[in-house]
Design an enzyme around this catalytic site. Structure first.
Site, PDB file in Angstrom:
ATOM      1  N   HIS A 245     -12.750   2.583   0.322  1.00 29.17           N
ATOM      2  CA  HIS A 245     -12.945   1.465   1.413  1.00 29.17           C
ATOM      3  C   HIS A 245     -13.762   0.201   0.897  1.00 29.17           C
ATOM      4  O   HIS A 245     -13.877  -0.476   1.600  1.00 29.17           O
ATOM      5  CB  HIS A 245     -13.590   2.044   2.740  1.00 29.17           C
ATOM      6  CG  HIS A 245     -12.928   3.186   3.335  1.00 29.17           C
ATOM      7  ND1 HIS A 245     -13.739   4.100   4.249  1.00 29.17           N
ATOM      8  CD2 HIS A 245     -11.670   3.518   3.561  1.00 29.17           C
ATOM      9  CE1 HIS A 245     -12.755   4.927   4.659  1.00 29.17           C
ATOM     10  NE2 HIS A 245     -11.537   4.526   4.221  1.00 29.17           N
TER      11      HIS A 245
ATOM     12  N   ARG B 236      -2.708  -2.353  -3.194  1.00 22.24           N
ATOM     13  CA  ARG B 236      -3.858  -1.271  -2.742  1.00 22.24           C
ATOM     14  C   ARG B 236      -3.877  -0.149  -3.935  1.00 22.24           C
ATOM     15  O   ARG B 236      -2.869   0.747  -4.028  1.00 22.24           O
ATOM     16  CB  ARG B 236      -3.966  -0.923  -1.578  1.00 22.24           C
ATOM     17  CG  ARG B 236      -5.241  -0.167  -1.380  1.00 22.24           C
ATOM     18  CD  ARG B 236      -5.378  -0.077   0.195  1.00 22.24           C
ATOM     19  NE  ARG B 236      -6.403   0.683   0.565  1.00 22.24           N
ATOM     20  CZ  ARG B 236      -6.896   2.087   1.002  1.00 22.24           C
ATOM     21  NH1 ARG B 236      -5.727   2.701   1.106  1.00 22.24           N
ATOM     22  NH2 ARG B 236      -7.822   2.460   1.203  1.00 22.24           N
TER      23      ARG B 236
ATOM     24  N   GLU C 221      -8.151  -5.602   5.325  1.00 23.74           N
ATOM     25  CA  GLU C 221      -7.851  -5.085   3.996  1.00 23.74           C
ATOM     26  C   GLU C 221      -6.643  -5.779   3.512  1.00 23.74           C
ATOM     27  O   GLU C 221      -6.843  -6.451   2.207  1.00 23.74           O
ATOM     28  CB  GLU C 221      -7.748  -3.550   3.908  1.00 23.74           C
ATOM     29  CG  GLU C 221      -9.113  -2.818   4.225  1.00 23.74           C
ATOM     30  CD  GLU C 221      -8.923  -1.679   4.302  1.00 23.74           C
ATOM     31  OE1 GLU C 221      -8.273  -1.010   5.445  1.00 23.74           O
ATOM     32  OE2 GLU C 221      -9.081  -0.853   3.189  1.00 23.74           O
TER      33      GLU C 221
ATOM     34  N   ASN D  99       0.684  -1.018  -0.040  1.00 27.18           N
ATOM     35  CA  ASN D  99       0.113   0.063   0.180  1.00 27.18           C
ATOM     36  C   ASN D  99       0.895   1.244  -0.224  1.00 27.18           C
ATOM     37  O   ASN D  99       1.473   1.633   0.958  1.00 27.18           O
ATOM     38  CB  ASN D  99      -0.973  -0.131   1.363  1.00 27.18           C
ATOM     39  CG  ASN D  99      -1.868   1.001   1.229  1.00 27.18           C
ATOM     40  OD1 ASN D  99      -1.940   2.079   0.466  1.00 27.18           O
ATOM     41  ND2 ASN D  99      -2.805   1.158   2.330  1.00 27.18           N
TER      42      ASN D  99
ATOM     43  N   GLY E  80     -14.361   1.880  14.851  1.00 22.82           N
ATOM     44  CA  GLY E  80     -15.850   1.109  14.995  1.00 22.82           C
ATOM     45  C   GLY E  80     -15.370  -0.114  15.719  1.00 22.82           C
ATOM     46  O   GLY E  80     -16.505  -0.560  16.557  1.00 22.82           O
TER      47      GLY E  80
END
Ligand code: AMP
Length: 393
Positions: free
Chosen positions: A176, A88, A380, A22, A328
């Site tokens: 996302h 990514r 991810e 990434n 979250g």
């Protein structure tokens, strides 16, 4: 380096990891992951790439640094049976609705899409170029927008003149996506229910935040738009504002378009309201009775409820509400606040379940609730590794 490339091993059997990269403009995150088992063999972040005073000049030097770090961890990439590299890529524009094996034409197209993601795609291109020089294995691009290519036209279309929208590829793309897709599947597994039957609202709440409405595993709406600025209130991003704000700030505050873009992306959100952008810091300020932190928290929660309600209407009711990503997965207070007062909609949480700390996917609604509320850790890197492995066989 090209005459000294690290080769993939065609070795059959055994564990063949995928290297997941990434690349940001000044950072490179990497993980070596075994797609089948999910085993993370190694991982790290190289920072300050290309910055003055940094000894990592560019992404190629960063990959050399990564190779050194892995060797220090006891992993010699020359003897690892590397299957592929999964990259990514933030913006796939209108072109890419699924992962692709990278060739020169794909790379050119990702570069052209930089107009839509000027902060992200150029870095991905640089990272891919360097990695192709280093690793003589298949390279795969996994796009953050891909999962949302299924949005129906009424959700993806902005009400602006159609010729202009077509000319400049203006639409809601959503971001996302890799996380929303992963989490929607993991939630179905957690509940032991067929993905195809579930209506889900997913809240990915990390440094960037986005909500999605997913019907039967297919995304039907999401809060981020043409860019990752739209939607929820984030660490430093405003999320939704009146589109008239841009003209107003230009006229009244004398700001340039670039300054307004920076203001809304880097200086707004929780940071702009409270002075801190990290949610843990915000919670500390809250505990100390800080009024600005309280307002920031309340604005974040209000916006979240706004989207939960919207997606309930769009889906005609929901079966699952899922929380994921750093905030979250970890903020007990935020999950409690978002779900508070929604009993009439079938949404509630069990205080003890919500308060229990765990790294596992778990249900936090009371037994027998009409709507299951769940916390599902996102991953991810593993999602990218699996999609990469699937594509290269
Ligand atoms: P991510 O982008 O998914 O890594 O999420 C980063 C965000 O998660 C930051 O705002 C962190 O402050 C927040 N976060 C991480 N751990 C916690 C925690 N224990 N409680 C509240 N927020 C957290």
């Amino acid at each position: 380096m090209s005459d000294n490339k690290i080769q993939g091993s065609g070795a059959a059997g055994g564990v063949q990891p995928v290297l997941v990269l990434n690349a940001g403009s000044s950072s490179l995150k990497y993980q070596l992951v075994v797609p089948e088992t999910g085993e993370k063999q190694a991982g790290g972040t190289i920072e300050r790439i290309g910055e003055s005073g940094s000894d990592v000049a560019d992404h190629s030097a960063a990959l050399a640094r990564m190779t050194d770090e892995l060797r220090a961890d006891g992993i010699d990439l020359r003897s690892v049976p590397l299957r592929a590299v999964g990259h990514r890529v933030v913006h796939g524009g209108p072109d890419f609705s699924e992962p692709v094996v990278i060739d020169d034409a794909v790379l050119d197209r990702v570069r052209e899409l930089s107009a839509l993601a000027p902060l992200h795609n150029p870095a991905a291109v640089t990272g891919i170029e360097a990695a192709r020089e280093h690793f003589d294995v298949p390279h795969v691009a996994v796009f953050d927008t891909a999962f949302f290519s299924s949005l129906p036209p009424e959700a993806s279309t902005y009400a602006v003149p159609r010729d202009l929208a077509e000319k400049h590829a203006i639409r809601r793309y959503g971001f996302h996506g890799t996380s929303h897709q992963w989490v929607s599947q993991a939630a179905a597994e957690l509940l032991d229910r067929p993905l195809g039957e579930l209506r889900q609202v997913i809240l990915h709440l990390g440094n960037g935040c986005s909500a999605s409405a997913v019907r039967g595993g297919v995304a039907v709406d999401t809060s981020m738009g043409l860019t990752p600025l739209q939607g929820l209130v984030m660490g430093t991003r405003s999320g939704d504002v009146d589109p008239g704000l841009h003209a107003y700030l230009g006229r009244e505050a004398g700001l340039s378009l670039k300054e307004i873009d920076t203001l809304l992306n880097k200086k707004s959100g929780v940071l702009g309201l409270s002075g801190v952008n990290d949610f843990r810091e915000l919670e500390k300020c809250l505990a100390g009775g800080d009024a600005e932190a309280r307002l920031a928290f309340d604005v974040v929660v209000h916006r979240l409820k706004h989207y939960v309600g919207a997606y309930l209407a769009i889906l005609g009711g929901i079966d699952v509400l899922v929380f994921t990503a750093g905030i979250g997965e970890n903020s007990i207070a935020l999950r409690a606040a978002v779900t508070e007062g929604l009993e009439g909609l079938g949404i509630s949480i069990d205080r003890a379940r919500n308060g229990a700390r765990s790294k596992q996917a778990r249900v936090i609604s009371p037994q027998g609730s009409r709507v299951a509320v769940a916390v599902v850790p996102t991953n991810e890197e593993l999602a990218i590794a699996r999609q990469t492995a699937e594509l290269v066989g």
